[in-house]
Design a protein around this motif. Structure first.
Motif, PDB file in Angstrom:
ATOM      1  N   THR A  29      98.409  17.479  34.653  1.00  0.00           N
ATOM      2  CA  THR A  29      97.307  18.189  34.001  1.00  0.00           C
ATOM      3  C   THR A  29      97.497  18.197  32.493  1.00  0.00           C
ATOM      4  O   THR A  29      96.562  17.946  31.737  1.00  0.00           O
ATOM      5  N   ILE A 150      74.536  21.112  28.009  1.00  0.00           N
ATOM      6  CA  ILE A 150      74.613  21.149  29.464  1.00  0.00           C
ATOM      7  C   ILE A 150      73.929  19.928  30.059  1.00  0.00           C
ATOM      8  O   ILE A 150      74.452  19.306  30.995  1.00  0.00           O
ATOM      9  N   LEU A 153      76.230  17.041  29.694  1.00  0.00           N
ATOM     10  CA  LEU A 153      77.362  17.140  30.615  1.00  0.00           C
ATOM     11  C   LEU A 153      76.936  16.796  32.041  1.00  0.00           C
ATOM     12  O   LEU A 153      77.668  16.154  32.797  1.00  0.00           O
ATOM     13  N   ARG A 154      75.720  17.191  32.405  1.00  0.00           N
ATOM     14  CA  ARG A 154      75.210  16.877  33.743  1.00  0.00           C
ATOM     15  C   ARG A 154      75.009  15.367  33.896  1.00  0.00           C
ATOM     16  O   ARG A 154      75.302  14.795  34.951  1.00  0.00           O
ATOM     17  N   TYR A 157      78.204  13.480  34.662  1.00  0.00           N
ATOM     18  CA  TYR A 157      78.696  13.512  36.041  1.00  0.00           C
ATOM     19  C   TYR A 157      77.680  12.949  37.028  1.00  0.00           C
ATOM     20  O   TYR A 157      77.695  13.283  38.205  1.00  0.00           O
ATOM     21  N   ILE A 165      67.384  21.754  35.495  1.00  0.00           N
ATOM     22  CA  ILE A 165      67.721  23.163  35.291  1.00  0.00           C
ATOM     23  C   ILE A 165      66.937  23.803  34.149  1.00  0.00           C
ATOM     24  O   ILE A 165      67.020  25.007  33.963  1.00  0.00           O
TER      25      ILE A 165
ATOM     26  N   ILE B  42      90.414  22.816  27.424  1.00  0.00           N
ATOM     27  CA  ILE B  42      90.525  22.040  28.668  1.00  0.00           C
ATOM     28  C   ILE B  42      91.958  22.077  29.179  1.00  0.00           C
ATOM     29  O   ILE B  42      92.208  22.225  30.378  1.00  0.00           O
ATOM     30  N   ASN B  46      92.324  23.883  32.704  1.00  0.00           N
ATOM     31  CA  ASN B  46      92.752  23.018  33.798  1.00  0.00           C
ATOM     32  C   ASN B  46      94.109  23.409  34.363  1.00  0.00           C
ATOM     33  O   ASN B  46      94.340  23.307  35.568  1.00  0.00           O
ATOM     34  N   LEU B  47      95.018  23.869  33.489  1.00  0.00           N
ATOM     35  CA  LEU B  47      96.303  24.357  33.985  1.00  0.00           C
ATOM     36  C   LEU B  47      96.083  25.516  34.945  1.00  0.00           C
ATOM     37  O   LEU B  47      96.686  25.597  36.005  1.00  0.00           O
ATOM     38  N   ASN B  50      94.227  23.952  38.216  1.00  0.00           N
ATOM     39  CA  ASN B  50      94.989  23.010  39.033  1.00  0.00           C
ATOM     40  C   ASN B  50      96.259  23.616  39.624  1.00  0.00           C
ATOM     41  O   ASN B  50      96.736  23.166  40.654  1.00  0.00           O
ATOM     42  N   LEU B  89      82.673  25.909  28.868  1.00  0.00           N
ATOM     43  CA  LEU B  89      82.256  24.519  29.037  1.00  0.00           C
ATOM     44  C   LEU B  89      83.327  23.732  29.793  1.00  0.00           C
ATOM     45  O   LEU B  89      83.017  22.896  30.644  1.00  0.00           O
ATOM     46  N   ALA B  90      84.581  24.029  29.485  1.00  0.00           N
ATOM     47  CA  ALA B  90      85.686  23.371  30.194  1.00  0.00           C
ATOM     48  C   ALA B  90      85.655  23.737  31.677  1.00  0.00           C
ATOM     49  O   ALA B  90      85.888  22.893  32.544  1.00  0.00           O
ATOM     50  N   LEU B  92      82.931  24.708  33.349  1.00  0.00           N
ATOM     51  CA  LEU B  92      81.741  24.049  33.893  1.00  0.00           C
ATOM     52  C   LEU B  92      82.065  22.604  34.242  1.00  0.00           C
ATOM     53  O   LEU B  92      81.685  22.086  35.294  1.00  0.00           O
ATOM     54  N   ASN B  93      82.803  21.963  33.339  1.00  0.00           N
ATOM     55  CA  ASN B  93      83.276  20.602  33.554  1.00  0.00           C
ATOM     56  C   ASN B  93      84.031  20.480  34.879  1.00  0.00           C
ATOM     57  O   ASN B  93      83.765  19.583  35.686  1.00  0.00           O
ATOM     58  N   PHE B  96      81.728  20.683  37.873  1.00  0.00           N
ATOM     59  CA  PHE B  96      81.008  19.424  38.099  1.00  0.00           C
ATOM     60  C   PHE B  96      81.913  18.407  38.782  1.00  0.00           C
ATOM     61  O   PHE B  96      81.472  17.651  39.636  1.00  0.00           O
ATOM     62  N   VAL B  97      83.181  18.367  38.373  1.00  0.00           N
ATOM     63  CA  VAL B  97      84.127  17.429  38.994  1.00  0.00           C
ATOM     64  C   VAL B  97      84.270  17.747  40.473  1.00  0.00           C
ATOM     65  O   VAL B  97      84.233  16.870  41.331  1.00  0.00           O
ATOM     66  N   PRO B 101      77.160  17.951  39.802  1.00  0.00           N
ATOM     67  CA  PRO B 101      76.181  18.715  39.024  1.00  0.00           C
ATOM     68  C   PRO B 101      74.935  19.109  39.809  1.00  0.00           C
ATOM     69  O   PRO B 101      74.241  20.049  39.434  1.00  0.00           O
ATOM     70  N   ASP B 102      74.627  18.387  40.903  1.00  0.00           N
ATOM     71  CA  ASP B 102      73.397  18.694  41.638  1.00  0.00           C
ATOM     72  C   ASP B 102      73.628  19.582  42.851  1.00  0.00           C
ATOM     73  O   ASP B 102      72.690  19.893  43.582  1.00  0.00           O
ATOM     74  N   LEU B 107      74.278  23.622  39.933  1.00  0.00           N
ATOM     75  CA  LEU B 107      73.014  24.043  39.318  1.00  0.00           C
ATOM     76  C   LEU B 107      73.112  25.461  38.788  1.00  0.00           C
ATOM     77  O   LEU B 107      72.724  25.751  37.649  1.00  0.00           O
ATOM     78  N   SER B 110      75.185  25.656  35.689  1.00  0.00           N
ATOM     79  CA  SER B 110      74.475  25.100  34.536  1.00  0.00           C
ATOM     80  C   SER B 110      73.527  26.132  33.953  1.00  0.00           C
ATOM     81  O   SER B 110      73.448  26.319  32.737  1.00  0.00           O
TER      82      SER B 110
END
Lengths: 193, 162
Positions: A29, A150, A153-154, A157, A165, B42, B46-47, B50, B89-90, B92-93, B96-97, B101-102, B107, B110
């Motif tokens: 990480t 946003i 970012l969407r 991915y 949205i 991030i 992430n630390l 994860n 934001l990190a 949210l990232n 998504f991973v 995102p959908d 959603l 977001s």
């Protein structure tokens, strides 16, 4: 504040990793995080660049100014203490319009100027005036119609509809702004006494 | 919208091409300013995720959240959002991973990210710049607006996408 949070996230994360014998994940990480940051930046950069180019045209052509003027009748109702035609009203309007267009960095200078202009009207210089708080609440309720970051970012991915949205965002943000203004009114009355 | 802005600028006799280039140039400095905070946040976020701490903490709230049919994953976002834009934001990232995102969580996150702001940062920046020390009820009002935004997002996203 940020110092403390940052430290807690890192320290707790690493110690928990050690306790659960997950040292390899922790190491990966740490190494990966810069790469992820760079990836993220590269992916959101094009959208932000495009949008900032366009809004620059909107700014130069007087479109933003024109929209700000349209806001002023509403603003005189929201800020009853500010004398009519005071400079702070147009600064507040410019800040709001910039925020609505998702231009955070363009909004901040207007916001700071509006604040110092409100400070001129303020009687107690170390205490926030009612107008200042109303302005802050509108500002922090996240009024926007194009959440640029946003959406980008969407896209990154692989979202099939990155802008799906937008409408939901506008409706929620309207509720937040209206709710914020209402509570501001109620608290303003209570704090008077 | 793109066409409208361009035509409007052209009709107002603005040098649209050069102005567009200028605007794009300005975005460079903005991105430069974002990068350090991205790396910092991030790394930390992430630390935290994860290592498994977050899942461990969230498992306590899971039953409570499933009662009101809200995914527990949005709790960290709601807590971090008013304090740091980069950290949220990190996060949210990472959502998504993990979920895409959908997905419903994607959603919802977001919309929450979009309809709230870094209240604490804005308050300290704006009041700090003019030397205000007594901020009175501004923090409560700002956080209340964020809370309304989050509740509204949950309702709206449920109505729209479920």
């Amino acid at each position: 504040m940020v110092n403390i949070i940052w430290m807690i996230l890192i320290v707790v994360g690493v110690f928990y990793g050690i306790l659960t014998n997950n040292l390899e994940t922790i190491n990966n990480t740490i190494v990966d995080s810069t790469k992820i940051s760079l990836d993220m930046l590269f992916k959101i950069f094009p959208v932000i660049a495009l949008w900032m180019g366009l809004t620059k045209i909107a700014e130069k052509s007087g479109l933003l100014e024109k929209l700000s003027i349209k806001l002023s009748p509403l603003l005189t109702k929201l800020f009853p203490e500010i004398p009519k035609n005071h400079e702070s009203l147009s600064l507040i309007a410019s800040n709001m319009i910039a925020n609505i267009f998702g231009l955070g960095s363009a909004a901040t200078p207007f916001g700071l100027k509006a604040m110092s202009s409100l400070q001129k009207l303020n009687k107690k210089k170390d205490t926030a005036s009612r107008s200042m708080i109303t302005f802050l609440v509108i500002n922090t309720s996240g009024l926007t119609i194009i959440p640029t970051t946003i959406i980008s970012l969407r896209m990154m991915y692989g979202s099939l509809e990155p802008t799906k949205i937008v409408l939901a965002c506008i409706i929620s943000t309207l509720f937040a702004t209206i709710g914020g203004i209402l509570i501001d009114r109620i608290l303003a009355r209570r704090y008077k006494n | 919208m793109v066409v409208f802005i361009v035509i409007y600028g052209f009709l107002k006799k603005v040098d649209i091409y050069d102005t567009f280039i200028d605007g794009v140039k300005e975005s460079f400095s903005m991105i430069f300013n974002l990068f350090p905070t991205f790396i910092a946040m991030i790394l930390a976020v992430n630390l935290f995720i994860n290592s498994g701490v977050l899942d461990f903490i969230l498992s306590f709230f899971e039953s409570l959240f499933s009662l009101i049919k809200v995914p527990v994953e949005i709790l960290p976002l709601a807590i971090v959002r008013p304090i740091s834009g980069s950290a949220s934001l990190a996060y949210l990232n990472s959502i998504f991973v993990k979920y895409g995102p959908d997905s419903f969580i994607g959603l919802l996150s977001s919309v929450i990210q979009g309809c709230t702001d870094t209240t604490l940062y804005v308050i300290s920046l704006y009041f700090g710049s003019i030397g205000i020390k007594k901020i009175r009820y501004s923090l409560y009002a700002g956080l209340f607006a964020d809370l309304i935004g989050i509740i509204a997002s949950i309702i709206v996203v449920n109505l729209f996408f479920n």
